[in-house]
Design a protein around this motif. Sequence first.
Motif, PDB file in Angstrom:
ATOM      1  N   VAL A 197       0.840  -1.194   0.000  1.00 10.46           N
ATOM      2  CA  VAL A 197       0.000   0.000   0.000  1.00 10.46           C
ATOM      3  C   VAL A 197       0.878   1.248   0.000  1.00 10.46           C
ATOM      4  O   VAL A 197       1.873   1.314   0.720  1.00 10.46           O
ATOM      5  CB  VAL A 197      -0.919  -0.026   1.235  1.00 10.46           C
ATOM      6  CG1 VAL A 197      -1.695   1.276   1.373  1.00 10.46           C
ATOM      7  CG2 VAL A 197      -1.872  -1.210   1.156  1.00 10.46           C
ATOM      8  N   PRO A 198       0.527   2.288  -0.812  1.00  7.87           N
ATOM      9  CA  PRO A 198      -0.660   2.367  -1.672  1.00  7.87           C
ATOM     10  C   PRO A 198      -0.455   1.585  -2.969  1.00  7.87           C
ATOM     11  O   PRO A 198       0.626   1.567  -3.527  1.00  7.87           O
ATOM     12  CB  PRO A 198      -0.793   3.864  -1.942  1.00  7.87           C
ATOM     13  CG  PRO A 198       0.614   4.389  -1.857  1.00  7.87           C
ATOM     14  CD  PRO A 198       1.296   3.559  -0.811  1.00  7.87           C
ATOM     15  N   THR A 199      -1.530   0.974  -3.405  1.00 11.20           N
ATOM     16  CA  THR A 199      -1.453   0.162  -4.613  1.00 11.20           C
ATOM     17  C   THR A 199      -2.789   0.209  -5.350  1.00 11.20           C
ATOM     18  O   THR A 199      -3.844   0.376  -4.732  1.00 11.20           O
ATOM     19  CB  THR A 199      -1.096  -1.296  -4.270  1.00 11.20           C
ATOM     20  OG1 THR A 199      -0.945  -2.042  -5.468  1.00 11.20           O
ATOM     21  CG2 THR A 199      -2.181  -1.947  -3.436  1.00 11.20           C
ATOM     22  N   ALA A 200      -2.714   0.067  -6.646  1.00  6.04           N
ATOM     23  CA  ALA A 200      -3.919  -0.038  -7.468  1.00  6.04           C
ATOM     24  C   ALA A 200      -4.111  -1.503  -7.833  1.00  6.04           C
ATOM     25  O   ALA A 200      -3.224  -2.114  -8.445  1.00  6.04           O
ATOM     26  CB  ALA A 200      -3.791   0.816  -8.723  1.00  6.04           C
ATOM     27  N   LEU A 201      -5.240  -2.075  -7.433  1.00 11.71           N
ATOM     28  CA  LEU A 201      -5.574  -3.449  -7.770  1.00 11.71           C
ATOM     29  C   LEU A 201      -6.437  -3.415  -9.033  1.00 11.71           C
ATOM     30  O   LEU A 201      -7.552  -2.887  -9.015  1.00 11.71           O
ATOM     31  CB  LEU A 201      -6.317  -4.116  -6.612  1.00 11.71           C
ATOM     32  CG  LEU A 201      -6.836  -5.539  -6.839  1.00 11.71           C
ATOM     33  CD1 LEU A 201      -5.694  -6.478  -7.184  1.00 11.71           C
ATOM     34  CD2 LEU A 201      -7.594  -6.037  -5.618  1.00 11.71           C
ATOM     35  N   ILE A 202      -5.889  -3.955 -10.106  1.00  7.27           N
ATOM     36  CA  ILE A 202      -6.576  -3.943 -11.402  1.00  7.27           C
ATOM     37  C   ILE A 202      -6.986  -5.365 -11.760  1.00  7.27           C
ATOM     38  O   ILE A 202      -6.149  -6.279 -11.762  1.00  7.27           O
ATOM     39  CB  ILE A 202      -5.678  -3.374 -12.517  1.00  7.27           C
ATOM     40  CG1 ILE A 202      -5.120  -2.009 -12.117  1.00  7.27           C
ATOM     41  CG2 ILE A 202      -6.450  -3.299 -13.833  1.00  7.27           C
ATOM     42  CD1 ILE A 202      -6.171  -0.929 -11.990  1.00  7.27           C
ATOM     43  N   GLY A 203      -8.267  -5.550 -12.033  1.00 11.22           N
ATOM     44  CA  GLY A 203      -8.761  -6.850 -12.451  1.00 11.22           C
ATOM     45  C   GLY A 203      -9.217  -6.824 -13.897  1.00 11.22           C
ATOM     46  O   GLY A 203     -10.000  -5.945 -14.292  1.00 11.22           O
ATOM     47  N   ASP A 204      -8.712  -7.741 -14.708  1.00  8.63           N
ATOM     48  CA  ASP A 204      -9.189  -7.922 -16.086  1.00  8.63           C
ATOM     49  C   ASP A 204     -10.089  -9.145 -16.092  1.00  8.63           C
ATOM     50  O   ASP A 204      -9.647 -10.265 -15.769  1.00  8.63           O
ATOM     51  CB  ASP A 204      -8.015  -8.121 -17.039  1.00  8.63           C
ATOM     52  CG  ASP A 204      -7.167  -6.863 -17.154  1.00  8.63           C
ATOM     53  OD1 ASP A 204      -7.740  -5.769 -17.237  1.00  8.63           O
ATOM     54  OD2 ASP A 204      -5.922  -6.974 -17.138  1.00  8.63           O
ATOM     55  N   LEU A 205     -11.351  -8.965 -16.477  1.00  8.98           N
ATOM     56  CA  LEU A 205     -12.360 -10.009 -16.379  1.00  8.98           C
ATOM     57  C   LEU A 205     -12.836 -10.405 -17.760  1.00  8.98           C
ATOM     58  O   LEU A 205     -13.209  -9.553 -18.579  1.00  8.98           O
ATOM     59  CB  LEU A 205     -13.540  -9.512 -15.539  1.00  8.98           C
ATOM     60  CG  LEU A 205     -14.708 -10.474 -15.345  1.00  8.98           C
ATOM     61  CD1 LEU A 205     -14.297 -11.667 -14.493  1.00  8.98           C
ATOM     62  CD2 LEU A 205     -15.886  -9.741 -14.699  1.00  8.98           C
ATOM     63  N   TYR A 206     -12.834 -11.708 -18.033  1.00  2.67           N
ATOM     64  CA  TYR A 206     -13.356 -12.225 -19.295  1.00  2.67           C
ATOM     65  C   TYR A 206     -14.536 -13.144 -19.011  1.00  2.67           C
ATOM     66  O   TYR A 206     -14.457 -14.038 -18.153  1.00  2.67           O
ATOM     67  CB  TYR A 206     -12.283 -12.998 -20.060  1.00  2.67           C
ATOM     68  CG  TYR A 206     -12.838 -13.777 -21.228  1.00  2.67           C
ATOM     69  CD1 TYR A 206     -13.276 -13.121 -22.376  1.00  2.67           C
ATOM     70  CD2 TYR A 206     -12.954 -15.169 -21.166  1.00  2.67           C
ATOM     71  CE1 TYR A 206     -13.811 -13.836 -23.442  1.00  2.67           C
ATOM     72  CE2 TYR A 206     -13.476 -15.896 -22.233  1.00  2.67           C
ATOM     73  CZ  TYR A 206     -13.912 -15.218 -23.367  1.00  2.67           C
ATOM     74  OH  TYR A 206     -14.448 -15.922 -24.415  1.00  2.67           O
ATOM     75  N   THR A 207     -15.618 -12.930 -19.723  1.00  4.76           N
ATOM     76  CA  THR A 207     -16.782 -13.811 -19.618  1.00  4.76           C
ATOM     77  C   THR A 207     -17.063 -14.404 -20.994  1.00  4.76           C
ATOM     78  O   THR A 207     -17.133 -13.682 -21.991  1.00  4.76           O
ATOM     79  CB  THR A 207     -18.017 -13.055 -19.116  1.00  4.76           C
ATOM     80  OG1 THR A 207     -18.341 -12.009 -20.044  1.00  4.76           O
ATOM     81  CG2 THR A 207     -17.764 -12.439 -17.762  1.00  4.76           C
ATOM     82  N   ALA A 208     -17.224 -15.714 -21.057  1.00  9.15           N
ATOM     83  CA  ALA A 208     -17.461 -16.389 -22.332  1.00  9.15           C
ATOM     84  C   ALA A 208     -18.892 -16.158 -22.794  1.00  9.15           C
ATOM     85  O   ALA A 208     -19.804 -15.978 -21.976  1.00  9.15           O
ATOM     86  CB  ALA A 208     -17.191 -17.885 -22.179  1.00  9.15           C
ATOM     87  N   PRO A 209     -19.118 -16.173 -24.107  1.00  8.30           N
ATOM     88  CA  PRO A 209     -20.493 -16.067 -24.612  1.00  8.30           C
ATOM     89  C   PRO A 209     -21.321 -17.249 -24.139  1.00  8.30           C
ATOM     90  O   PRO A 209     -20.775 -18.311 -23.835  1.00  8.30           O
ATOM     91  CB  PRO A 209     -20.313 -16.083 -26.147  1.00  8.30           C
ATOM     92  CG  PRO A 209     -18.871 -15.793 -26.382  1.00  8.30           C
ATOM     93  CD  PRO A 209     -18.126 -16.278 -25.175  1.00  8.30           C
ATOM     94  N   PRO A 210     -22.638 -17.094 -24.064  1.00  7.59           N
ATOM     95  CA  PRO A 210     -23.490 -18.216 -23.627  1.00  7.59           C
ATOM     96  C   PRO A 210     -23.266 -19.440 -24.517  1.00  7.59           C
ATOM     97  O   PRO A 210     -23.172 -19.341 -25.747  1.00  7.59           O
ATOM     98  CB  PRO A 210     -24.912 -17.661 -23.782  1.00  7.59           C
ATOM     99  CG  PRO A 210     -24.742 -16.177 -23.747  1.00  7.59           C
ATOM    100  CD  PRO A 210     -23.416 -15.878 -24.363  1.00  7.59           C
ATOM    101  N   GLY A 211     -23.173 -20.601 -23.903  1.00 13.13           N
ATOM    102  CA  GLY A 211     -22.983 -21.839 -24.652  1.00 13.13           C
ATOM    103  C   GLY A 211     -24.169 -22.756 -24.473  1.00 13.13           C
ATOM    104  O   GLY A 211     -25.251 -22.357 -24.022  1.00 13.13           O
ATOM    105  N   GLY A 212     -23.984 -24.023 -24.816  1.00 15.96           N
ATOM    106  CA  GLY A 212     -25.040 -24.998 -24.644  1.00 15.96           C
ATOM    107  C   GLY A 212     -25.252 -25.324 -23.176  1.00 15.96           C
ATOM    108  O   GLY A 212     -24.550 -24.827 -22.285  1.00 15.96           O
TER     109      GLY A 212
END
Length: 833
Positions: A719-734
């Motif tokens: 600290v101090p720090t920037a927490l960066i999250g990169d989020l990927y969500t897959a398209p709807p599947g079967g």
Amino acid sequence: MTVAWWQRLSIRRHNKAPHRARPVVPGMVSAPGDGAIAIGGSAETVVGGHGNTVVVLQAGTGERVVGAASLDDLDASCRIRMVERWHAAGVSAAVAAELADTPQVGALLDAVTALPEHGVVVLEGAFGAGKSLAAERQHQRDIAAARADAQAPIPVRLAAQDVQGSLIDAATRAAAVLGDPAVRGVRLIVDGLEEPGPIRGKELLDQACSWTLSPAGARWHILATARPGLEVDEKLRRPMPELSADEAAALMDRLGGNGTAVHSQSGMVRSVLRQPLFVIIAAQIQRDHERLPNSPVAFLDALVTRALRDVESVKEERAERLLRRLAAVCVSAGGVGATADVGSPGEVQVLLETRLVVRRGDRHLAFALPVLEQYFAGQALLANGVLTDVVQSVELLDRWRYGLAMAIASSGWESARTVLDPLLRAHPGVVAWAVHEAIPQAEFEEEGPWPDLPADVVSQRLQETLDAWQAALSPAGDRIFFSMGRNGPVTVDAFLEGNRLGLHILRRDGDHTPGLAIPAAHRWTEPRGVRPVTALFGAAAVEYAAWPWQKTLKLVASRLHTMCARKDFDLADCDAYTKERLWLAAADLMRLPSRRFTPLRAEDVHQLLHHHLYGEPGSLPVRSGFGTRFTGYQAELLRIEEELARGRWADADGLLHSPYAVPDQELIRPRYWVWDAYSPEQLRLRTEQVLTAAVEIYTALVDTWFPHLKPVLGLASAVPTALIGDLYTAPPGGKDAYEPPGLRLSLYPSPSSSVTVRLVPSKDALYEPVPATARGSRPTRSPWARPSTPVLSEPEIFGDAPATDYAYAWLHEDLHRLHLTERGPRTIRTGLP
């Protein structure tokens, strides 16, 4: 290392025909004595020897080779390092050169050298196991391959301690001298991954792994060496083969010792002789007809004693003082000491005559073996104490940590207290790390002789160290025995039989403890109010005088592990924690199914809680309810009831809501995954909210319960720090498609703390290099801070108390890195590096 490569040696003993030196480069002035041994390469490098001194010079300049303008220079530097290290271990300069010129010496088994074409491998072994030598031999093979094929990967070797900033940038700069690394790829050796500290070592390893997974690093292969204890994925770890008793005997014979004596040694000594460095030292001890010691530090003592004894120009005491001074300079400066900071030219010459020290150019010195720098740093601490500047600086503490471990390993009981007391009050986490590093965990039970310590002395020392740990770790330390039905001081009653320890922790009642009057054999049959709180039995490393520190640390670490796993630390003034706990308690009271977020009437929850607390005492799950989601102590329940009575946390309609974004997708399939109930943006929002709350809860846990650890806890010290999250969500599947979201978390040094989660368009984007921040905008980063290299995981945001789970997992990991918990959290991937 195997018997095969030692059996192939043809080493002349020092009392036989002298080694025939290679031709000396014209114009070089060679010293008498062992002669001068040419090393070769475009730099025209030679090794000159005189008595105990090895001097490595570059023809015409008197400068040590520091660059690598050609493959020949790389090969020459590789040979120099091997000669320096062998000679420091006690081998004559001539024999050291002969060893360096025997490629089989130090070569690994085929099973170990079967390395992948690209990727990362970590060669792991204790100090003295020959890791650096094995890496040098691999480096020589890489150089030979590059000589044979102009398109082969470029060979590069770096010492981890010398790498500033990015490992890949440093390797790329070194490789660019010999070719284009983007076209040819790189065969990189990283030696001593643990030497810059376990946090920095982990960061360098993460950088290596991340790079080799990227398209740009596809042609890179990275071989690193490290001592045990660094966080290394099992798929990357290759254990350094140890010598068998027969192999140790063969090596000892070739070095002038008595190999047959190896088999007659105790198990403790044979365990030390599994490492080649100690076999080399043992051969010297045998030539002096002395008994072999039984610990690695004692072997180093013997090595140093002989090196100092052979210095003719000054008394041993003065040479030792100079070595301690050099170690202090080298540790503080990062491995190399300026001659001007060490002493006069005459004093510098004394250091070189010990054979333990080598030149680095005209103006700098270093220890030939890194472990010798750490050894003499420890001796400096024992002789002079811990300097105030070191106690007050986490940066200097990081550099001194291995020296501190060496001091603990070689100290007596009183000298260990002198070193540890000031540090324990200021930085108990550093002391915990050093104690764990200094004293072995496994011990032989049947051997001796052991020191004869009376039971009252054993109990007193264990009591003293347990009290010291609890005080230093307060207020969390004060609650170590609370979850076992005991809140208050305890008494240690212990005894030794040989090196086998029996220890009971008993309740203390003022100066009188009735439990002490109960015979040990009958204690566990007594009523619960009288029987011991806990007990510990097994072998102790009593040949190390500081062993009581380790045993009580182990006890403390066991209890803190349990408390982290059970989430035992209440937080009265953390809103993020209270919101999550309140919702969890309310949902459990109202029998709301898990992962259902229907708003609840605050008054209904309050009435039910009040009824359980005052109408039916004991019916609410308080710390033991099976199958319930909420467990808590009475004090927390009373606090929640009071806040509900005051109407806090309810909205204008008197409803209680889940603290995080709730599902917003209509589910029409009969089967679905939990993330299918969220749109990408809603999932992003929930992830950001959970991580923001987790950072708040983690910070409150540290500030409330572990304030003395804050400067050296991985996330807290970042600290101090920037927490960066990169989020990927897959398209709807079967209906049977299983592709969970992917989350990559990065920690950026930042002028202020923040949490941001952003959606990325593809899974490949999670593997793209993290953009570097401008150098001028980077704030100072603690060497104890968590690594910055991002780590991929699934977002753990769907549980009933996800922020608390994250916060405790991060805290648990940070404590475990300091060896303040016996194991890490059960969660395999907590998201943070």
